[in-house]
Write an enzyme that holds these catalytic residues in place. Structure first.
Site, mmCIF file in Angstrom:
data_model
loop_
_atom_site.group_PDB
_atom_site.id
_atom_site.type_symbol
_atom_site.label_atom_id
_atom_site.label_comp_id
_atom_site.label_asym_id
_atom_site.label_seq_id
_atom_site.Cartn_x
_atom_site.Cartn_y
_atom_site.Cartn_z
ATOM 1 N N GLU A 1 0.855 -1.192 0.000
ATOM 2 C CA GLU A 1 0.000 0.000 0.000
ATOM 3 C C GLU A 1 0.886 1.235 0.000
ATOM 4 O O GLU A 1 2.001 1.200 0.535
ATOM 5 C CB GLU A 1 -0.872 0.018 1.253
ATOM 6 C CG GLU A 1 -1.832 -1.143 1.356
ATOM 7 C CD GLU A 1 -2.623 -1.081 2.664
ATOM 8 O OE1 GLU A 1 -3.739 -0.573 2.647
ATOM 9 O OE2 GLU A 1 -2.092 -1.523 3.686
ATOM 10 N N HIS B 1 -6.004 -11.722 4.939
ATOM 11 C CA HIS B 1 -5.899 -11.629 3.480
ATOM 12 C C HIS B 1 -4.761 -12.485 2.889
ATOM 13 O O HIS B 1 -4.970 -13.272 1.972
ATOM 14 C CB HIS B 1 -5.679 -10.179 3.040
ATOM 15 C CG HIS B 1 -6.724 -9.226 3.525
ATOM 16 N ND1 HIS B 1 -8.066 -9.535 3.523
ATOM 17 C CD2 HIS B 1 -6.633 -7.985 4.042
ATOM 18 C CE1 HIS B 1 -8.745 -8.513 4.005
ATOM 19 N NE2 HIS B 1 -7.908 -7.560 4.328
#
Ligand SMILES: NC(=O)c1ccc[n+]([C@@H]2O[C@H](COP(=O)([O-])OP(=O)(O)OC[C@H]3O[C@@H](n4cnc5c(N)ncnc54)[C@H](OP(=O)(O)O)[C@@H]3O)[C@@H](O)[C@H]2O)c1
Length: 487
Positions: free
Chosen positions: A216, A240
């Site tokens: 990110e 995830h």
């Protein structure tokens, strides 16, 4: 090429937390897009529920505003928005009180699918389940959808599972991990189990290693207080990345059915070896030197001595026949140089090169991109065109969905659209089962306890970089390299 839309059964969907951030940004826009696609039968109803006082018209205006802000993703015919708004109503309820609950129960239509989306903090999950039971809404037709975080360790996850199990059967509980709703993630199963080409090579004999990267560019921003209690391991790896790892590493299920798939994923988690400290690198981002709006992690965390990681890289081993000897490298972090999520399956070198050393080293790499530009790419080695002799180059066989599907690619539903429709259809394949979540925590907990007991501090890394140097070394010492983080 886009599959035809099959409308789902008539439903009542109650969104607890219907005025919250997740509802505005994801759930309501996803429902709107499915409405536009014609997937919602006439009679489908969406009921926002929260403590704020609001009437139906007020809620519709709230939703119009949310759709304006977060985009519909597609052009809709004149009047479609108003059609969607007619499906909306609102009720004021307090999960911890009794106000509004009888009125909500009276609104429920008999004989239709009934789903309750718990888009509230996890501390309210138990209260909501209890109230639904108390007011007669927890019957066999009901389903509940719960968001992450599902616990912060094994004990809390188990307690949460036990609480929900008091009133709901496992077959009624949909634990969302939106990564599983992504087109590419499901395509991963199609590619693996729908083709002869890959599966025979999908093992330690042919695969050198697998890399999973979720990078990110944003920092923790306003979520600093929450994030500091969590960190990259709890926030990203336990859910995830673990889910991606399971899908890439699992054995072929006997059939594409929810429990068959989830049984195989669970076996992967249970086969994970404990990770020694030298195979884990934790990092914390520093301030962006020339941007005062991008302070370092510690400024956001509000705890100047915080040891929470905003980056983690690990080397994992799966002890089973298929994967013994093939390492899995995972990394995820904030404030990295690009926003990207990908899985790379790096195949081994050919056993012998007939082209001699000057042809260089070439490897097949299957890359599965989750974002941006969902798609897959297979790197194959070919002869460099031209008269220059037998020189080899790697070229990608690209299967980006945008290209494959042409102008209709934008109509591929996003993760929330698909997952919410799956809830209505009653298909749990892409949702985490309680035992899976617990197994993931059972593997995660000792690692966190280990670094806490040792007092390990994360190493600082530059904002906009690929993470700490130590993470690069984690692969270098094995004679391997991370793929470049790029959008
Ligand atoms: N935002 C995201 O992108 C995201 C992503 C993944 C997971 N999640 C998870 O999704 C859940 C919701 O997150 P969020 O970001 O939407 O939170 P949020 O913006 O704080 O919204 C919380 C919602 O819950 C309602 N609420 C709070 N207390 C309540 C009570 N006692 N009874 C009934 N309703 C109550 C709030 O409305 P009132 O104040 O009017 O009651 C509001 O609608 C959390 O578990 C979060 O971890 C969020």
């Amino acid at each position: 090429m886009v599959s035809r839309v099959i409308p789902v059964d008539e439903f009542d969907l109650v969104i607890f937390g219907g005025t919250g951030d997740l509802a505005r940004r994801k759930i309501l826009p996803a429902l709107f897009r499915r409405f536009c696609a014609g997937q919602m039968e006439r009679g489908a109803r969406i009921i926002g529920a929260a403590r704020s006082e609001m009437d139906n018209e007020g809620y519709r205006e709230f939703v119009r505003e949310a759709l304006r802000e977060f985009g519909t993703g597609r052009a809709c015919e004149e009047g479609t928005l108003e059609g969607f708004c007619k499906t909306l109503s609102y009720i004021t309820v307090d999960a911890r009180g009794t106000d509004g609950w009888s009125a909500l129960a009276a609104m429920m239509k008999p004989g239709v699918v009934r789903a309750f989306y718990f888009s509230v903090g996890p501390s309210l999950f138990g209260d909501l389940a209890e109230r639904l039971h108390q007011y007669g809404m927890a019957d066999a037709d009901s389903r509940i959808v719960v968001e992450k975080p599902f616990g912060r360790d094994l004990a809390t996850a188990r307690a949460l599972n036990d609480t929900l199990a008091l009133h709901f059967d496992e077959s009624q509980i949909y634990r969302i991990d939106h990564y599983l709703g992504k087109e590419t993630v499901q395509n991963l199963m199609a590619v693996r189990f729908g083709n002869m080409l890959f599966e025979p090579l999908w093992n330690a004999q042919y695969v050198d290693h697998i890399q999973i990267t979720v990078a990110e560019t944003v920092g923790v921003g306003g979520r600093g207080e929450y994030y500091d209690r969590s960190g990259a391991m709890r926030d990203m790896v336990q859910n995830h990345l673990m889910q991606l790892l399971c899908l890439i590493a699992m054995e072929p299920p006997a059939k594409f059915d929810p429990d068959a798939v989830r049984d195989e994923k669970l076996k992967v988690i249970r086969a994970l070896d404990p990770v020694p400290p030298e195979d884990i690198v934790r990092g914390q981002y520093l301030a962006e030197t020339d941007d005062p709006d991008k302070p370092g992690y510690l400024a956001h965390a509000e705890n100047p001595r915080s040891k929470t990681e905003s980056f983690i890289a690990m080397r994992l081993a799966i002890s089973n026949w298929r994967w013994k000897g093939t390492p899995f490298y995972l990394r995820t972090g904030k404030r990295l140089k690009a926003r990207t999520s990908e899985i790379a399956v790096v195949f081994k070198d050919t056993p012998h090169s007939i082209f001699g050393p000057e042809a260089g080293r070439h490897r097949n790499i299957l890359t599965i991109r989750l974002q941006p530009n969902e798609g897959m790419e297979l790197g194959v080695t070919i002869k460099e065109p031209g008269p220059g002799g037998m020189r080899l180059i790697d070229v990608p066989l690209d299967m980006s969905f945008a290209e494959a599907l042409g102008p209709e690619a934008e109509e591929v539903p996003d993760a929330y659209e698909r997952l919410i429709m799956d809830v209505i259809r009653g298909n749990q394949t892409l949702f985490m089962r309680g035992d899976e979540v617990e197994a993931a925590w059972a593997w995660t907990d000792p690692l966190i306890e280990g670094w806490e007991a040792r007092g390990d501090a994360p190493v600082p890394y530059e904002s906009g970089s690929s993470g700490p140097e130590d993470a690069l070394m984690l692969m270098h010492r094995d004679g391997r390299r991370w793929r470049e983080i790029r959008a």
